[in-house]
Design an enzyme around this catalytic site. Structure first.
Site, mmCIF file in Angstrom:
data_model
loop_
_atom_site.group_PDB
_atom_site.id
_atom_site.type_symbol
_atom_site.label_atom_id
_atom_site.label_comp_id
_atom_site.label_asym_id
_atom_site.label_seq_id
_atom_site.Cartn_x
_atom_site.Cartn_y
_atom_site.Cartn_z
ATOM 1 N N GLY A 48 0.811 -1.213 0.000
ATOM 2 C CA GLY A 48 0.000 0.000 0.000
ATOM 3 C C GLY A 48 0.844 1.263 0.000
ATOM 4 C CB CYS A 49 3.707 2.299 2.079
ATOM 5 S SG CYS A 49 2.819 2.239 3.662
ATOM 6 C CB THR A 50 5.130 0.327 -2.806
ATOM 7 O OG1 THR A 50 6.089 -0.110 -1.843
ATOM 8 C CG2 THR A 50 5.755 0.401 -4.185
ATOM 9 C CB ALA A 53 5.644 6.115 -2.331
#
Length: 159
Positions: A48-50, A53
């Site tokens: 999710g963070c990738t 970003a």
């Protein structure tokens, strides 16, 4: 660590100075006179963070042309942030808040529901700070997917 108080539009943004992925110090004060998007994410190099970003990376040009700078903040150490930056070709500063002081100041450390369990952790959140350091938008518990498009719409930027 206890849950922190949430910010709202019109609040003065908490000031901070944190190390970036290269070990350089970055302060919110460095961006005085500019509009800044500060987003908090749980952990570098997770799916999710990738996705989030890379979404900011892919929209960075249009955000910059509308006058916005982007800063990503997590509890990850600079060495992990450097790997994340290089792996995903991220072109904006990634800041390390390992002691969670800035997370607490922005109200993004607290209880959340994760796979049906209540846990304490980072609440994926985004703040838009105006040129004078005032919070313009305080968005808590945002979804990683589609977040930048939603943010652009709230800011009145073209799709």
């Amino acid at each position: 660590m206890t849950e922190s108080t949430r910010l709202a539009a019109g609040d003065q943004s908490p000031q901070f100075t944190l190390p970036d992925q290269d070990g350089n110090t970055v302060s919110l004060a460095d961006f005085a006179g500019s509009k800044v998007v500060v987003y908090f994410y749980p952990a570098a190099m997770t799916p999710g963070c990738t996705k989030q970003a890379c979404d900011f990376r892919d929209n960075l040009g249009s955000l910059a042309s509308a006058g916005y700078q982007v800063l990503g903040v997590s509890k990850d150490l600079p060495v992990k942030l450097k790997t994340f930056q290089e792996t995903e070709q991220l072109t904006f500063p990634l800041l390390s808040d390992a002691d969670l002081a800035v997370h607490t100041g922005y109200g993004v450390w607290g209880e959340k529901n994760l796979y049906g369990k209540t846990v304490t952790g980072v609440l994926r959140s985004t703040f838009v700070i105006d040129e004078s350091g005032t919070v313009e938008l305080a968005l808590y518990n945002v979804k990683a997917t589609g977040h930048v498009a939603s943010l652009r719409k709230r800011l009145g930027l073209p799709a």
